[in-house]
Write an enzyme that holds these catalytic residues in place. Structure first.
Site, PDB file in Angstrom:
ATOM      1  N   HIS A 110       0.854  -1.187   0.000  1.00  0.00           N
ATOM      2  CA  HIS A 110       0.000   0.000   0.000  1.00  0.00           C
ATOM      3  C   HIS A 110       0.886   1.230   0.000  1.00  0.00           C
ATOM      4  O   HIS A 110       1.956   1.240   0.620  1.00  0.00           O
ATOM      5  CB  HIS A 110      -0.887   0.010   1.251  1.00  0.00           C
ATOM      6  CG  HIS A 110      -1.379   1.373   1.631  1.00  0.00           C
ATOM      7  ND1 HIS A 110      -0.751   2.147   2.592  1.00  0.00           N
ATOM      8  CD2 HIS A 110      -2.406   2.119   1.157  1.00  0.00           C
ATOM      9  CE1 HIS A 110      -1.395   3.303   2.707  1.00  0.00           C
ATOM     10  NE2 HIS A 110      -2.392   3.313   1.842  1.00  0.00           N
ATOM     11  N   HIS A 179      -7.605  -4.677  18.107  1.00  0.00           N
ATOM     12  CA  HIS A 179      -8.447  -5.793  18.526  1.00  0.00           C
ATOM     13  C   HIS A 179      -7.793  -7.149  18.274  1.00  0.00           C
ATOM     14  O   HIS A 179      -8.251  -8.168  18.801  1.00  0.00           O
ATOM     15  CB  HIS A 179      -9.812  -5.717  17.834  1.00  0.00           C
ATOM     16  CG  HIS A 179      -9.754  -5.861  16.346  1.00  0.00           C
ATOM     17  ND1 HIS A 179      -9.245  -4.883  15.524  1.00  0.00           N
ATOM     18  CD2 HIS A 179     -10.143  -6.868  15.528  1.00  0.00           C
ATOM     19  CE1 HIS A 179      -9.335  -5.272  14.267  1.00  0.00           C
ATOM     20  NE2 HIS A 179      -9.863  -6.479  14.239  1.00  0.00           N
ATOM     21  N   GLY A 262     -18.342  12.046   1.003  1.00  0.00           N
ATOM     22  CA  GLY A 262     -19.179  11.669  -0.122  1.00  0.00           C
ATOM     23  C   GLY A 262     -18.393  11.312  -1.362  1.00  0.00           C
ATOM     24  O   GLY A 262     -18.845  11.544  -2.484  1.00  0.00           O
ATOM     25  N   ARG A 264     -16.331   8.755  -4.124  1.00  0.00           N
ATOM     26  CA  ARG A 264     -16.813   7.647  -4.947  1.00  0.00           C
ATOM     27  C   ARG A 264     -16.517   6.337  -4.224  1.00  0.00           C
ATOM     28  O   ARG A 264     -15.370   5.954  -4.035  1.00  0.00           O
ATOM     29  CB  ARG A 264     -16.125   7.679  -6.310  1.00  0.00           C
ATOM     30  CG  ARG A 264     -16.576   6.603  -7.279  1.00  0.00           C
ATOM     31  CD  ARG A 264     -15.950   6.832  -8.642  1.00  0.00           C
ATOM     32  NE  ARG A 264     -16.427   5.862  -9.619  1.00  0.00           N
ATOM     33  CZ  ARG A 264     -15.763   4.784 -10.016  1.00  0.00           C
ATOM     34  NH1 ARG A 264     -14.561   4.527  -9.495  1.00  0.00           N
ATOM     35  NH2 ARG A 264     -16.260   3.980 -10.926  1.00  0.00           N
TER      36      ARG A 264
END
Length: 304
Positions: A110, A179, A262, A264
């Protein structure tokens, strides 16, 4: 045009060129697939250029996205660490990518580089850069992890001397699944809210990080892509991909920013792998290659 407008355009030009170069390099290394391009507009302001490769010879799914969005109100994910900026308008641009190879011996990677501006009438604009990259192996090779971190360190060295250890530690802490009590992978670099070198040098540092991603990742892919793998290794890769999904949907600031503004959805969730699996209360066999990942790699470690 004022200086800030000119500076924004230079950042955008760099990011679009970076997207082109990374896609060209990954296409060449894959040797069988090609990127599909989608140009999109955001109704609230801005848009982007998404590129996704699926079913390649090496890359099962990979996305390299450019976005440039703006709006009248900075979202909570961007102002959480800087509450004094709440209520400002914003402009954000960046390139974000995730590569999921099919071969379990080739790690997922990434990378992201981005530029933010927050503005309020009557006050000086507040700007910063962010980004970095991290490596997520399933069957790790120490020499690959060393190369990854050596490349990251070399990108930082022309600038302030403490940048690599600072941003390496930040990466270990950021890409941590609380977690699960484990890191997502073997880390790399992570930085945000970065403007301490002034605009020109801070921008140069962001470029150094962006430009070093391919030299960090492509040699690893080249070394591992032709290695044979088994169905059992594939099952473990899909199980570990589940951790990738958990991190991106629960913790990742970029995902939250995109959804809150908001953006895509298809582009925001491009980072998710095409296949993943979960298994109840699974643990690796002691002494196995899978246990080696847990015991020696999924925890902060000094690589260089």
């Amino acid at each position: 045009m004022n200086k800030l407008t000119l500076s924004k355009q230079s950042v955008k030009d760099y990011l679009l060129d970076l997207q082109d170069r990374i896609c060209n390099e990954l296409t060449a290394e894959d040797g069988g697939g090609s990127f599909r391009e989608d140009n999109w507009e955001r109704p609230e302001g801005g848009g982007g250029r998404s590129r996704v490769l699926t079913g390649g010879a090496v890359i099962e799914k990979g996305g390299v996205n450019f976005s440039h969005v703006y709006g009248g109100l900075l979202p909570p994910s961007a102002s959480a660490a800087r509450p004094e900026l709440a209520g400002r308008s914003f402009e954000a641009m960046g390139v974000s990518l995730v590569i999921h190879p099919e071969n379990p011996l080739v790690p997922t990677s990434h990378a992201n580089v981005r530029f933010f501006i927050a503005e309020k009438e009557g006050e000086a604009p507040v700007w910063w850069f962010g980004g970095g990259y991290d490596l997520t192996p399933y069957y790790p090779f120490a020499e690959d992890c060393l190369h990854w971190h050596q490349t990251a360190k070399a990108a930082c060295e022309p600038f302030a001397g403490d940048l690599y250890p600072r941003f390496k530690t930040w990466c270990d802490e950021y890409f941590y699944l609380k977690h699960r009590g484990e890191t997502r992978g073997v880390g790399g670099l992570f930085f945000d809210d970065f403007n301490e070198l002034g605009f020109d040098d801070s921008f140069a540092f962001m470029r150094a990080v962006g430009d070093s991603y391919i030299p960090a990742y492509r040699p690893i892919v080249a070394r591992r892509k032709a290695m044979p793998w088994t169905a059992a290794q594939r099952d473990f890769q899909l199980y570990r991909r589940g951790r990738y999904v958990e991190f991106n949907l629960v913790y990742d600031r970029g995902t939250l920013f995109g959804l809150q503004t908001g953006g895509r959805t298809e582009s925001i969730l491009m980072s998710l792998p095409p296949l993943a699996r979960w298994e109840y209360d699974w643990h690796p066999e002691p002494g196995s290659a899978e246990a080696d990942l847990y015991d020696n790699y999924l925890k902060p470690r000094d690589w260089v």
